[in-house]
Design a protein around this motif. Structure first.
Motif, PDB file in Angstrom:
ATOM      1  N   UNK A  25       0.819  -1.215   0.000  1.00 33.63           N
ATOM      2  CA  UNK A  25       0.000   0.000   0.000  1.00 33.63           C
ATOM      3  C   UNK A  25       0.854   1.267   0.000  1.00 33.63           C
ATOM      4  N   UNK A  26       1.891   1.292   0.809  1.00 31.92           N
ATOM      5  CA  UNK A  26       2.696   2.511   0.935  1.00 31.92           C
ATOM      6  C   UNK A  26       3.601   2.752  -0.268  1.00 31.92           C
ATOM      7  N   UNK A  27       4.261   1.709  -0.770  1.00 28.98           N
ATOM      8  CA  UNK A  27       5.291   1.926  -1.776  1.00 28.98           C
ATOM      9  C   UNK A  27       4.895   1.525  -3.197  1.00 28.98           C
ATOM     10  N   UNK A  28       3.940   0.632  -3.357  1.00 30.71           N
ATOM     11  CA  UNK A  28       3.512   0.262  -4.702  1.00 30.71           C
ATOM     12  C   UNK A  28       2.223   0.963  -5.085  1.00 30.71           C
ATOM     13  N   UNK A  29       1.347   1.203  -4.116  1.00 26.71           N
ATOM     14  CA  UNK A  29       0.096   1.926  -4.359  1.00 26.71           C
ATOM     15  C   UNK A  29       0.248   3.416  -4.075  1.00 26.71           C
ATOM     16  N   UNK A  30       1.363   3.823  -3.480  1.00 22.48           N
ATOM     17  CA  UNK A  30       1.679   5.222  -3.161  1.00 22.48           C
ATOM     18  C   UNK A  30       0.628   5.880  -2.262  1.00 22.48           C
ATOM     19  N   UNK A  31       0.147   5.137  -1.270  1.00 22.16           N
ATOM     20  CA  UNK A  31      -0.798   5.707  -0.322  1.00 22.16           C
ATOM     21  C   UNK A  31      -0.051   6.390   0.815  1.00 22.16           C
ATOM     22  N   UNK A  32      -0.681   7.385   1.405  1.00 24.47           N
ATOM     23  CA  UNK A  32      -0.104   8.026   2.582  1.00 24.47           C
ATOM     24  C   UNK A  32      -0.296   7.100   3.780  1.00 24.47           C
ATOM     25  N   UNK A  33       0.319   7.460   4.891  1.00 33.61           N
ATOM     26  CA  UNK A  33       0.180   6.667   6.103  1.00 33.61           C
ATOM     27  C   UNK A  33      -1.287   6.613   6.524  1.00 33.61           C
ATOM     28  N   UNK A  34      -1.956   7.755   6.450  1.00 38.59           N
ATOM     29  CA  UNK A  34      -3.368   7.813   6.824  1.00 38.59           C
ATOM     30  C   UNK A  34      -4.252   6.972   5.918  1.00 38.59           C
ATOM     31  N   UNK A  35      -4.002   7.035   4.621  1.00 36.70           N
ATOM     32  CA  UNK A  35      -4.800   6.249   3.681  1.00 36.70           C
ATOM     33  C   UNK A  35      -4.563   4.754   3.877  1.00 36.70           C
ATOM     34  N   UNK A  36      -3.314   4.370   4.122  1.00 40.29           N
ATOM     35  CA  UNK A  36      -3.006   2.957   4.368  1.00 40.29           C
ATOM     36  C   UNK A  36      -3.670   2.490   5.663  1.00 40.29           C
ATOM     37  N   UNK A  37      -3.653   3.336   6.682  1.00 33.05           N
ATOM     38  CA  UNK A  37      -4.295   2.987   7.952  1.00 33.05           C
ATOM     39  C   UNK A  37      -5.792   2.796   7.750  1.00 33.05           C
ATOM     40  N   UNK A  38      -6.397   3.657   6.962  1.00 33.51           N
ATOM     41  CA  UNK A  38      -7.829   3.528   6.681  1.00 33.51           C
ATOM     42  C   UNK A  38      -8.124   2.250   5.905  1.00 33.51           C
ATOM     43  N   UNK A  39      -7.291   1.952   4.917  1.00 31.84           N
ATOM     44  CA  UNK A  39      -7.499   0.744   4.112  1.00 31.84           C
ATOM     45  C   UNK A  39      -7.359  -0.526   4.944  1.00 31.84           C
ATOM     46  N   UNK A  40      -6.436  -0.514   5.892  1.00 32.26           N
ATOM     47  CA  UNK A  40      -6.206  -1.691   6.724  1.00 32.26           C
ATOM     48  C   UNK A  40      -7.077  -1.722   7.974  1.00 32.26           C
ATOM     49  N   UNK A  41      -7.713  -0.603   8.274  1.00 28.98           N
ATOM     50  CA  UNK A  41      -8.548  -0.550   9.466  1.00 28.98           C
ATOM     51  C   UNK A  41      -7.737  -0.564  10.750  1.00 28.98           C
ATOM     52  N   UNK A  42      -6.623   0.171  10.757  1.00 30.48           N
ATOM     53  CA  UNK A  42      -5.766   0.225  11.936  1.00 30.48           C
ATOM     54  C   UNK A  42      -5.303   1.659  12.147  1.00 30.48           C
TER      55      UNK A  42
END
Length: 178
Positions: A128-145
């Protein structure tokens, strides 16, 4: 489902299926399983489409559903016994120098081997962070953490990948392949 919603879903599936397939491959390392994960994701998305289309974030919903499908697949008992040690499939690059193309292929293989060696949750964060280029917040939302969990899982995942990378590079240099 209404005809308009059905048409919107079909267009969404057409335009995002390849990106979801790539993400699924990065998570699981198997093109066939990646296709299965995308199909499962699209089925679940279709069932929830009237609710999803009402939001302004169907891509994030699909990404989160894909991650959950993959994590569910990892929890299945028969997956624990299976080991995948195949090559990463890549298309031919006709314009590139064959030596450079082979070197890139070797690096991709080492990178994928390192990515495959880390635990599923850490791999999901790295993808999510390095291949999808999501921010920390977006990755946290996607993972539910929490964002802190994303940061710690990223640090641990990168450290684990580095250790595997060094081990693979050392093995390759001892055998004379690098």
């Amino acid at each position: 489902m209404r005809k308009a919603d059905e048409d919107r879903f079909r267009e969404f599936a057409r335009s995002h299926a390849m990106a979801m397939r790539r993400s699924a491959f990065l998570l699981c390392g198997d093109w066939y399983l990646a296709e299965d994960l995308v199909q499962t994701t699209l089925i679940k998305l279709h069932r929830a489409w009237p609710r999803v289309v009402g939001t302004d974030r169907p891509v994030q919903y699909a990404r989160r559903t894909l991650l959950r499908c993959w994590l569910d697949e990892q929890r299945r008992p028969w997956r624990r016994a299976e080991r995948r040690d195949g090559l990463v499939p890549d298309g031919a690059d006709a314009v590139a120098d064959p030596a450079l193309a082979q070197q890139r292929q070797d690096l991709r293989g080492q990178l994928f081997e390192a990515l495959s060696a880390i635990p599923p949750r850490q791999r999901a964060v790295i993808v999510l962070r390095y291949f999808e280029s999501l921010t920390v917040g977006e990755a946290a939302e996607a993972l539910g953490c929490s964002e802190g969990t994303v940061k710690s899982q990223t640090a641990r995942g990168l450290a684990a990948m580095k250790a595997v990378w060094n081990e693979v590079a050392e093995t390759a240099s001892r055998s004379g392949f690098s």
